[in-house]
Design an enzyme around this catalytic site. Structure first.
Site, PDB file in Angstrom:
ATOM      1  N   GLY A 114       0.599  -4.964   0.732  1.00  0.00           N
ATOM      2  CA  GLY A 114      -0.593  -4.986  -0.111  1.00  0.00           C
ATOM      3  C   GLY A 114      -0.314  -5.603  -1.478  1.00  0.00           C
ATOM      4  N   ALA A 145       0.865  -1.171   0.000  1.00  0.00           N
ATOM      5  CA  ALA A 145       0.000   0.000   0.000  1.00  0.00           C
ATOM      6  C   ALA A 145       0.905   1.226   0.000  1.00  0.00           C
ATOM      7  CB  ALA A 145      -0.879  -0.018   1.245  1.00  0.00           C
ATOM      8  N   GLU A 181       4.443  -5.227   6.997  1.00  0.00           N
ATOM      9  CA  GLU A 181       3.694  -4.168   7.675  1.00  0.00           C
ATOM     10  C   GLU A 181       4.106  -4.003   9.135  1.00  0.00           C
ATOM     11  OE1 GLU A 181       2.375  -6.512   5.727  1.00  0.00           O
ATOM     12  OE2 GLU A 181       0.808  -5.674   4.444  1.00  0.00           O
ATOM     13  N   GLU A 186      -0.706  -9.188  -0.962  1.00  0.00           N
ATOM     14  CA  GLU A 186      -2.147  -9.445  -0.787  1.00  0.00           C
ATOM     15  C   GLU A 186      -2.875  -9.379  -2.133  1.00  0.00           C
ATOM     16  OE1 GLU A 186      -2.139  -6.378   2.254  1.00  0.00           O
ATOM     17  OE2 GLU A 186      -3.087  -7.797   3.628  1.00  0.00           O
TER      18      GLU A 186
HETATM   19  N1  CAA Z   1       4.671   3.259  -0.504  1.00  0.00           N
HETATM   20  C1  CAA Z   1       5.122   4.405  -1.004  1.00  0.00           C
HETATM   21  N2  CAA Z   1       6.334   4.550  -1.593  1.00  0.00           N
HETATM   22  C2  CAA Z   1       7.109   3.460  -1.656  1.00  0.00           C
HETATM   23  C3  CAA Z   1       6.706   2.208  -1.151  1.00  0.00           C
HETATM   24  C4  CAA Z   1       5.411   2.126  -0.552  1.00  0.00           C
HETATM   25  N3  CAA Z   1       4.922   0.975  -0.080  1.00  0.00           N
HETATM   26  N4  CAA Z   1       7.709   1.321  -1.354  1.00  0.00           N
HETATM   27  C5  CAA Z   1       8.693   1.987  -1.973  1.00  0.00           C
HETATM   28  N5  CAA Z   1       8.347   3.281  -2.170  1.00  0.00           N
HETATM   29  C6  CAA Z   1       9.121   4.336  -2.799  1.00  0.00           C
HETATM   30  C7  CAA Z   1      10.281   4.781  -1.894  1.00  0.00           C
HETATM   31  O1  CAA Z   1       9.832   5.723  -0.944  1.00  0.00           O
HETATM   32  C8  CAA Z   1      11.232   5.379  -2.903  1.00  0.00           C
HETATM   33  O2  CAA Z   1      10.771   6.657  -3.254  1.00  0.00           O
HETATM   34  P1  CAA Z   1      11.826   7.887  -3.434  1.00  0.00           P
HETATM   35  O3  CAA Z   1      12.695   7.457  -4.593  1.00  0.00           O
HETATM   36  O4  CAA Z   1      10.956   9.058  -3.757  1.00  0.00           O
HETATM   37  O5  CAA Z   1      12.579   8.003  -2.161  1.00  0.00           O
HETATM   38  C9  CAA Z   1      11.035   4.466  -4.139  1.00  0.00           C
HETATM   39  O6  CAA Z   1       9.788   3.823  -3.944  1.00  0.00           O
HETATM   40  C10 CAA Z   1      12.110   3.416  -4.252  1.00  0.00           C
HETATM   41  O7  CAA Z   1      12.197   2.729  -3.015  1.00  0.00           O
HETATM   42  P2  CAA Z   1      13.578   2.525  -2.222  1.00  0.00           P
HETATM   43  O8  CAA Z   1      14.502   3.642  -2.479  1.00  0.00           O
HETATM   44  O9  CAA Z   1      13.218   2.246  -0.793  1.00  0.00           O
HETATM   45  O10 CAA Z   1      14.126   1.207  -2.954  1.00  0.00           O
HETATM   46  P3  CAA Z   1      15.022   0.041  -2.320  1.00  0.00           P
HETATM   47  O11 CAA Z   1      15.384  -0.843  -3.473  1.00  0.00           O
HETATM   48  O12 CAA Z   1      16.114   0.597  -1.470  1.00  0.00           O
HETATM   49  O13 CAA Z   1      14.044  -0.751  -1.325  1.00  0.00           O
HETATM   50  C11 CAA Z   1      11.962  -1.853  -0.699  1.00  0.00           C
HETATM   51  C12 CAA Z   1      12.924  -1.440  -1.852  1.00  0.00           C
HETATM   52  C13 CAA Z   1      12.647  -2.896   0.194  1.00  0.00           C
HETATM   53  C14 CAA Z   1      10.727  -2.441  -1.363  1.00  0.00           C
HETATM   54  C15 CAA Z   1      11.595  -0.602   0.151  1.00  0.00           C
HETATM   55  O14 CAA Z   1      11.172   0.448  -0.709  1.00  0.00           O
HETATM   56  C16 CAA Z   1      10.501  -0.854   1.150  1.00  0.00           C
HETATM   57  O15 CAA Z   1      10.749  -1.401   2.219  1.00  0.00           O
HETATM   58  N6  CAA Z   1       9.244  -0.417   0.825  1.00  0.00           N
HETATM   59  C17 CAA Z   1       8.124  -0.549   1.726  1.00  0.00           C
HETATM   60  C18 CAA Z   1       7.571  -1.958   1.767  1.00  0.00           C
HETATM   61  C19 CAA Z   1       6.431  -2.037   2.770  1.00  0.00           C
HETATM   62  O16 CAA Z   1       6.593  -1.771   3.941  1.00  0.00           O
HETATM   63  N7  CAA Z   1       5.226  -2.399   2.291  1.00  0.00           N
HETATM   64  C20 CAA Z   1       4.043  -2.505   3.128  1.00  0.00           C
HETATM   65  C21 CAA Z   1       3.218  -1.265   2.991  1.00  0.00           C
HETATM   66  S1  CAA Z   1       1.834  -1.197   4.115  1.00  0.00           S
HETATM   67  C22 CAA Z   1       0.659  -2.172   3.432  1.00  0.00           C
HETATM   68  O17 CAA Z   1       0.824  -2.756   2.377  1.00  0.00           O
HETATM   69  C23 CAA Z   1      -0.666  -2.278   4.217  1.00  0.00           C
HETATM   70  C24 CAA Z   1      -1.649  -3.268   3.693  1.00  0.00           C
HETATM   71  O18 CAA Z   1      -1.579  -4.444   3.979  1.00  0.00           O
HETATM   72  C25 CAA Z   1      -2.808  -2.855   2.886  1.00  0.00           C
END
Ligand code: CAA
Length: 257
Positions: A108, A65, A131, A111
């Site tokens: 998400g 998400a 999450e 999911e």
């Molecule tokens: N939401 C918004 N932006 C996101 C994102 C997310 N879930 N995941 C990545 N991005 C964005 C980053 O902020 C970054 O943006 P900027 O370039 O503007 O800084 C861009 O995508 C690239 O990401 P990274 O620089 O972090 O890339 P990386 O290769 O170093 O890492 C990653 C990749 C491990 C996927 C890391 O981005 C990460 O941990 N992302 C979050 C994953 C996460 O926690 N997902 C769960 C979300 S909550 C959810 O999903 C609730 C639900 O059940 C409905």
């Protein structure tokens, strides 16, 4: 003009929906999810389409998400706007959906892949429900669908520690159906969808429904539903054609009637 957040194409009887927010690793904003849900709905309503592929990019199916949106939301807006509930409408899609997963398939995103009917993954795909690292938990079915797919031990490990599974682990634990070489992630998903699209659509849809019911009903009720679905499929033109074609040693020509 802004880039569309999903790219939709029709390859014969296969509809392909590719999420297109590459800079955010296909983070599932409300707008992106709305486009995914409506594109899947449109393809489902098209009688010429018999299977759908849902994918992202090579780097990410979807990284979850949209965290910026989630952080701006309040419990009340989350409750009021019913966005997460909208995801469930994907379950009503009758056309089989193959998730084509390459790269990150997290939160998400995982999911969403699990809402599809089967997952084809690149060997470097990574599956996770991270999450917990954000102080929340899966909110779009992860605790339920992941547990049904991989069992309690692995679901607990992934959801409580945030550990990601490699594609091979995901295959071993029953989360994905096929793992392929990195460069083949989309082609193989299209191939799987094309195989499904060759079959009789009536039987395919009834079979999908019956398999889904395996997670909703006691065994006896599920077997009863299957038996009735079998009779219904037997009454279709497709069954007449399929049985006849076998006996005549030729390929069947299914019309979906
Ligand atoms: N939401 C918004 N932006 C996101 C994102 C997310 N879930 N995941 C990545 N991005 C964005 C980053 O902020 C970054 O943006 P900027 O370039 O503007 O800084 C861009 O995508 C690239 O990401 P990274 O620089 O972090 O890339 P990386 O290769 O170093 O890492 C990653 C990749 C491990 C996927 C890391 O981005 C990460 O941990 N992302 C979050 C994953 C996460 O926690 N997902 C769960 C979300 S909550 C959810 O999903 C609730 C639900 O059940 C409905």
């Amino acid at each position: 003009m802004a880039e569309p957040n999903v790219l939709v194409e029709r390859n014969g009887r296969v509809g392909v929906v590719l999420m297109n927010r590459p800079k955010q690793l296909n983070a599932l904003s409300a707008e992106l999810m709305e486009s995914v849900v409506s594109s899947l709905g449109e393809l489902d309503a098209d009688p010429g389409i018999r299977a759908i592929v849902l994918g992202g990019s090579e780097r990410a199916f979807a990284a979850g998400a949209d965290i910026a949106e989630l952080s701006a939301a309040t419990p009340v807006t989350l409750y009021e706007n019913r966005r997460l509930e909208r995801w469930e409408s994907i379950r009503a899609v009758r056309t089989p959906i193959v998730a084509a997963v390459s790269g990150f398939c997290l939160g998400g995103g995982c999911e969403l892949a699990m809402l599809c009917d089967l997952i084809v993954a690149s060997e470097d795909a990574k599956f996770g429900q991270p999450e917990i690292n954000l102080g929340v938990l899966p909110g779009a079915g992860g605790t339920q669908r992941l547990t049904r797919a991989v069992g309690k031990a692995i679901a607990m490990d992934m959801i409580l520690t945030g550990r990601m599974l490699s594609a091979r682990e995901a295959l071993a634990h029953g989360l994905v159906a096929r793992v392929v070489a990195r460069e083949a992630w989309l082609d193989e998903a299209k191939r799987a969808a094309a195989e499904i699209a060759e079959k009789g659509p009536v039987a395919v849809r009834l079979a999908k429904e019956a398999i889904d019911q395996a997670f909703e009903t006691p065994l006896a009720a599920g077997v009863e539903l299957e038996r009735r679905s079998f009779f219904l499929a037997r009454a279709s033109d497709d069954a007449e054609e399929g049985l006849k074609a076998f006996l005549e040693k030729r390929k069947p020509d299914f019309t979906g009637r």
